[in-house]
Design an enzyme around this catalytic site. Sequence first.
Site, PDB file in Angstrom:
ATOM      1  N   GLY A  90       0.793  -1.063   0.044  1.00  0.00           N
ATOM      2  CA  GLY A  90      -0.045  -0.068   0.066  1.00  0.00           C
ATOM      3  C   GLY A  90       0.892   1.284   0.003  1.00  0.00           C
ATOM      4  CG  ASP A 126      -0.586  -1.091   8.415  1.00  0.00           C
ATOM      5  OD1 ASP A 126      -1.881  -0.358   8.348  1.00  0.00           O
ATOM      6  OD2 ASP A 126      -0.704  -1.889   7.421  1.00  0.00           O
ATOM      7  N   GLY A 165      -6.322   0.317   9.335  1.00  0.00           N
ATOM      8  CA  GLY A 165      -5.451  -0.471  10.409  1.00  0.00           C
ATOM      9  C   GLY A 165      -6.232  -1.959  10.924  1.00  0.00           C
ATOM     10  CE1 TYR A 199      -6.631   1.996  -0.959  1.00  0.00           C
ATOM     11  CE2 TYR A 199      -7.182   2.775  -3.380  1.00  0.00           C
ATOM     12  CZ  TYR A 199      -6.575   1.507  -2.285  1.00  0.00           C
ATOM     13  OH  TYR A 199      -6.439   0.276  -2.772  1.00  0.00           O
ATOM     14  CD  GLN A 231      -7.497   6.042   6.545  1.00  0.00           C
ATOM     15  OE1 GLN A 231      -7.168   5.964   7.807  1.00  0.00           O
ATOM     16  NE2 GLN A 231      -8.458   5.526   5.783  1.00  0.00           N
TER      17      GLN A 231
END
Lengths: 420, 420
Positions: free
Chosen positions: B13, B144, B191, B297, B299
């Site tokens: 990501g 993350d 998360g 997305y 964020q």
Amino acid sequence: MAARNAFYAQSGGVTAVVNATAAGVIETARRHKSRIRQVYAGRNGIIGALTEDLIDTGRESAAAIRALKTTPAGAFGSCRYKLASFEKDPRQYERLIEVFRAHDIGYFFYNGGNGSADTCLKVSQLSQRLGYPLVAVHVPKTVDNDLAVTDCCPGFGSVAKYVATSMREAAFDVASMAKTSTRVFVLEVMGRHAGWIAAAVGLADDESTPIPLLLLFPEIAFDQTAFLAAVDAKVKQHGYCCVGVSEGLKNADGKLLAEAGTTDAFGHAQLGGVGPLVANLIKDKLGQKYHWAVADYLQRAARHLASKTDLDQAYAVGKAAVDLAVAGKNAVMPAIVRVSDAPYRWKIGVAPLDQVANVEKHMPRDYITPDGFGITAKARKYLSPLIRGEAFPPFRDGLPRYVRLKNVAVPRKLATEFKL
Amino acid sequence: MAARNAFYAQSGGVTAVVNATAAGVIETARRHKSRIRQVYAGRNGIIGALTEDLIDTGRESAAAIRALKTTPAGAFGSCRYKLASFEKDPRQYERLIEVFRAHDIGYFFYNGGNGSADTCLKVSQLSQRLGYPLVAVHVPKTVDNDLAVTDCCPGFGSVAKYVATSMREAAFDVASMAKTSTRVFVLEVMGRHAGWIAAAVGLADDESTPIPLLLLFPEIAFDQTAFLAAVDAKVKQHGYCCVGVSEGLKNADGKLLAEAGTTDAFGHAQLGGVGPLVANLIKDKLGQKYHWAVADYLQRAARHLASKTDLDQAYAVGKAAVDLAVAGKNAVMPAIVRVSDAPYRWKIGVAPLDQVANVEKHMPRDYITPDGFGITAKARKYLSPLIRGEAFPPFRDGLPRYVRLKNVAVPRKLATEFKL
């Protein structure tokens, strides 16, 4: 003529810049001390007037009022509360006058959309009807951009900037991932009746930064077959596809897609809005991996990304409203007049309230491409200036620093209670 | 020692600042011309290496590479593609070496999370195993924030700033509307396994701007009764309540709430993630009007609101990776070392890759309040510096101006094809 007090209220859904309008009203009123003694704000909008819950803005420092320009949402509280007609419920109007009389309110500023314009028009007629001298001025505000006469509505430009920026950023993300993962990204935006905000998503895609983008407007009945074919074609050509969908998207029967989907054949509630619904459809029918976002309040509260143009206009209508009021203009609304597209220039004009109240300005059909999935050059010419310019709020410790007012109540003068 | 080429790939990501790391790698390599001839980027990550689809970053101007610092997502394309172990599938590794040998790749930079760190570690062992001289350096990147050894992960600080800002703004909106309309706002954030991003939502509420806020972490099994009681109490005390929920929220059985809810008892698919699910629960059980947003997305792509600290760190790990590589350090990762909290100071250290690969750093339990719905002072001390500072991208016509590289392919040298 002796100075009298003014009443100001925010009505309906809030915006990133409606507090800038409040600042325009209050700062301008403070420069008209000979005519306006104090600005009293309604706590939670018109409800504050009905319940005699008034906020004394005179208790706020100049710095606090200035900070309203960089603070989103409604500093005094807003409400969704529509007054019935005078004939149907004279009690409410009599109560307003009772409160206004008790607090010597001579000016009424109502900051809202077209429903609020209608309320303001009714209030403007009270002066004659109930023999109470009052000047009522409506101040435009709505992210829906659907007010008549004015070229655009304060609040809209900032939402437009937010959704276009967000879609552009998400498009870069999807493009990065499309080889092995997400190929379709769906962003749901506001707009129950008009597709102005969905149209603004279209600005994400321009000559400098082309994006494979499809838009779904409330104005265009959802044609599932044509839409899926269009998504498929974009993915085949570009490797990915972005979709901006208005919450107000309707099917051929004129039914909201989101509502049509809220219960299934067995009556089970379906969660989620039209964004996830459209995304799911793409997965089911085309087998593409998707992501979806629902911006919801984030889009209209995003003061951190406000449009400078929008901010300036929001302040200007507040200022103009006071100037009109002290000039004795009743039943009017300051309107934004577009003087030229390039360079973009605008000025403040005056709209008679009866031309604004309860009129919904729709997006012209020629703003939408013939296939129904995009915006035209004409739409771009209209929309593009409204998102221009940045006006970042102050930051502290990495976060925008927004003001909260003291919101001190004006001492009550009436013994009577009012039941909403 | 003759100059050799470098390979750089983005993995997994993307983030708002992973391109800043790419800029750090490329700009630093350009200053080491005697050691690094060209940086070749993998088109769509490691897939580009396997398929000999390399991008010649030497064809990009200095201005274009500089613009990567202000452009979100993965400029060369990323992928979700995990290499199996050497024992299981030596073919992939042999192919990598075949491609590297053909293009004289002497440096391998892999920009990703802990899965990628494992891949990078395997590649770092190829040198000995297959007798091909190669220095492999992992470059940290993940929203993350779950990489071991490093104090924080580039990409996280910007998401943290975005979600905290968004929640603060939405809270101002809800507070305005609560009298007659929305009382509960739910924001779903990313998360899956760790609650770092949910914890960052907690920064929206601080001493200067208190907000009635509840957080739902993947680390804490969802207790419906306790949660609803907490929401009810906040609404009763403050008139409204905001909820930040991690997409990875699990029930007592360890099952994702979002997945648990994807089909009902009749097997009908439910749309939407955990955000709308929690919002719906609040409506059903407490009867409160709600709004919900799923940032998705938006964020992690929100370069317009990147954290300056995060940006600086993202660039620094890219630069350090090259410095380590030309110093011959194999199987390492530049790590961010926190020198002090107040004032916040950090430096770059070196982590051995075997301490990073496939290790997940969890959020300490003492970062979460005993009731499970908030963050502690300790968490704030850790999180707060990471979102500090603004680093706005250039804007043109109201929109951020992001770069798209030419991404010219390096001419292929191999006749062999590779099937993924």
